[in-house]
Design a protein around this motif. Sequence first.
Motif, PDB file in Angstrom:
ATOM      1  N   VAL A   1       0.836  -1.208   0.000  1.00  0.00           N
ATOM      2  CA  VAL A   1       0.000   0.000   0.000  1.00  0.00           C
ATOM      3  C   VAL A   1       0.866   1.250   0.000  1.00  0.00           C
ATOM      4  CG1 VAL A   1      -1.712   1.285   1.332  1.00  0.00           C
ATOM      5  CG2 VAL A   1      -1.919  -1.198   1.099  1.00  0.00           C
ATOM      6  N   ALA A   2       1.911   1.260   0.800  1.00  0.00           N
ATOM      7  CA  ALA A   2       2.769   2.445   0.881  1.00  0.00           C
ATOM      8  C   ALA A   2       3.449   2.733  -0.452  1.00  0.00           C
ATOM      9  CB  ALA A   2       3.805   2.258   1.985  1.00  0.00           C
ATOM     10  N   LEU A   3       3.915   1.688  -1.151  1.00  0.00           N
ATOM     11  CA  LEU A   3       4.594   1.899  -2.427  1.00  0.00           C
ATOM     12  C   LEU A   3       3.645   2.454  -3.492  1.00  0.00           C
ATOM     13  CD1 LEU A   3       6.789  -1.314  -2.490  1.00  0.00           C
ATOM     14  CD2 LEU A   3       7.610   1.032  -2.332  1.00  0.00           C
ATOM     15  N   LEU A   4       2.379   2.083  -3.427  1.00  0.00           N
ATOM     16  CA  LEU A   4       1.417   2.610  -4.381  1.00  0.00           C
ATOM     17  C   LEU A   4       0.956   4.020  -4.021  1.00  0.00           C
ATOM     18  CD1 LEU A   4      -0.819  -0.505  -5.166  1.00  0.00           C
ATOM     19  CD2 LEU A   4       0.929   0.538  -6.607  1.00  0.00           C
ATOM     20  N   CYS A   5       1.105   4.407  -2.764  1.00  0.00           N
ATOM     21  CA  CYS A   5       0.673   5.739  -2.333  1.00  0.00           C
ATOM     22  C   CYS A   5       1.698   6.820  -2.615  1.00  0.00           C
ATOM     23  CB  CYS A   5       0.349   5.722  -0.835  1.00  0.00           C
ATOM     24  SG  CYS A   5      -1.175   4.853  -0.421  1.00  0.00           S
ATOM     25  N   VAL A   6       2.951   6.440  -2.795  1.00  0.00           N
ATOM     26  CA  VAL A   6       4.007   7.431  -2.983  1.00  0.00           C
ATOM     27  C   VAL A   6       3.844   8.099  -4.344  1.00  0.00           C
ATOM     28  CG1 VAL A   6       6.480   7.808  -3.093  1.00  0.00           C
ATOM     29  CG2 VAL A   6       5.547   6.153  -1.486  1.00  0.00           C
ATOM     30  N   GLU A   7       3.834   9.404  -4.366  1.00  0.00           N
ATOM     31  CA  GLU A   7       3.666  10.174  -5.598  1.00  0.00           C
ATOM     32  C   GLU A   7       5.007  10.752  -6.043  1.00  0.00           C
ATOM     33  OE1 GLU A   7       0.937  10.259  -7.202  1.00  0.00           O
ATOM     34  OE2 GLU A   7      -0.544   9.550  -5.737  1.00  0.00           O
ATOM     35  N   ASP A   8       5.046  11.129  -7.327  1.00  0.00           N
ATOM     36  CA  ASP A   8       6.214  11.798  -7.922  1.00  0.00           C
ATOM     37  C   ASP A   8       7.494  10.997  -7.721  1.00  0.00           C
ATOM     38  OD1 ASP A   8       4.525  13.900  -8.625  1.00  0.00           O
ATOM     39  OD2 ASP A   8       4.871  14.930  -6.719  1.00  0.00           O
TER      40      ASP A   8
END
Length: 550
Positions: free
Chosen positions: A366-373
């Motif tokens: 989940v964290a890896l998919l939430c990271v932007e830019d």
Amino acid sequence: MTELMTRPVRTADEADAARHTGAVLARLRMLRAGRREERRKSIAYTLYCTALLVGIWGVPLLVAAAQAGADGRLRGPVAERLLSALPTTLPAVLATVVLMLAGRAMWQGPVLLERAALAWLLPQPVLRRALLLPRFVVASVTTTAITTAVGAVAGFLLHALGAGAWWAATAGGALTGATAGFAGTALATLVQRHCDTGLRRRAWIRRTAWAVVAVFWLLAAVSLAGGPWAGERVVPWSGPWGWAALPLVAVAGGAPAAAGWTGVALSALLLAAAGRAGADAAARIPARVLRTQAGTALRVQASLYSLDLRQARAAVRATRSRTVRSVVRLPFPRRTWLLVPWRDATALLRAPGRPAWAAVWAAATVALLCVEDTPAAVPLMALPAGYLAAAQLAEPARLETDDVRRSAHLPWPARVLALWHGVVPAAGLLVLFALGAAAAAGAGLWSDRLLVLPALVPALVGAALVSAYRGVVPVHLMIGSMTPLGDTGPLAALLWQARGPLVALGCLAVVDGPVRGAEPGAAGLLWPLVVGAGMAWWVGVTASRTMRGR
């Protein structure tokens, strides 16, 4: 106090052993002179190959990293955040390394005797210290050399990110790695000394140690996610794991130079005490432990030579305590179709570490998919993280393939039974992803890419089940063929064992979708379902073929 400092009086048996030790070991050295020379040549050849590989692959990469650091290409917000989090991240890494070395000693400690020495030397009238202490010294030097090299490379890479001069960062990393390696070896010797008595009956010691390490990683995550905070000034002074990190932290600017030299002094005192305790423990390891661990090490080595990782893990698992830890008891199912999910859920409840690790990997997904830019490779890392979460929940299927008697009386063919084993992992993964997405939304980190997570579940669970039912490596793959780069057999066997996740994750990554950083669309959401359907078919075929060969 006088009694504690007085040298203990030797018994008649110990005095007799002291008289014969020199003659016995001298005779042994004479008889094994040829074998010792062969071992020296083997070690020299291994060191030569290692130096060759490092020179061909490692040195150019380090030079490129140094040039990138000098040009400023590696500098930026990510590098600054990583360097500022070193006061909490390094202690977590060091505590993990030391605890992993100590945990390994439960089945293979630093002091390991070969079978011939166990059969001939232990019954002889020789002092145990003269026999076992050289093994402890060799293990300490080997582990410390490896961790020193790894620490030096890590320090050099941190210099490329902006952590001080290259020589200071490299020296600080080497010192940190050396402390972790030697302290871990000494602690592992203590664990080996008591592994068949108190430690095996007191599982709470291991659970508490891992809980402390988990707290350290939580503090490191806070530093990486939120930036500098007050805990970064406390963690480096919280214990030996922090003292060893102080030199490298000081080089990176996270602590004053005086703190770094204080860490060096405290680490030196720690290593002196650890070496004394480890040497005393090595001389008192019971013969029963030495025989058991020698047999386990031989079985693991044979399994690794045949690239049968499952048998190696089974050999290690056989040395653990058999105590069943079940807090929750599920009611017996009243429907036949619920039997396999009930058994799988019960097995996971009796091994709470599996769901815990599944939750950790699901949170990472989940964290890896939430990271932007971020670069496209960052969201792609969510695929292996999700697979590891599914693999933890699919462990009951692996246990059933290891022992086919567990499913011999069930009224389903292997193909259908394998699909039933996917119910609990799929449901558990959906729940974990839903909780992770809810937490991300509550923290204001919601990303539309999280919508792809439910569609990924069938493919991830299918990959885990293909690995669970993969069976034994075929003999024709082990033979391979000779090429200028060596025999292809080991590579083919490794690819065969990892074929499930390689195919599933590769297929998921080829289509432009949320896992590649794009916004969710029809193709990006439907393609994972197609891959999941194909993996379900492959699971049935693999299970039927594997069970037919048993």
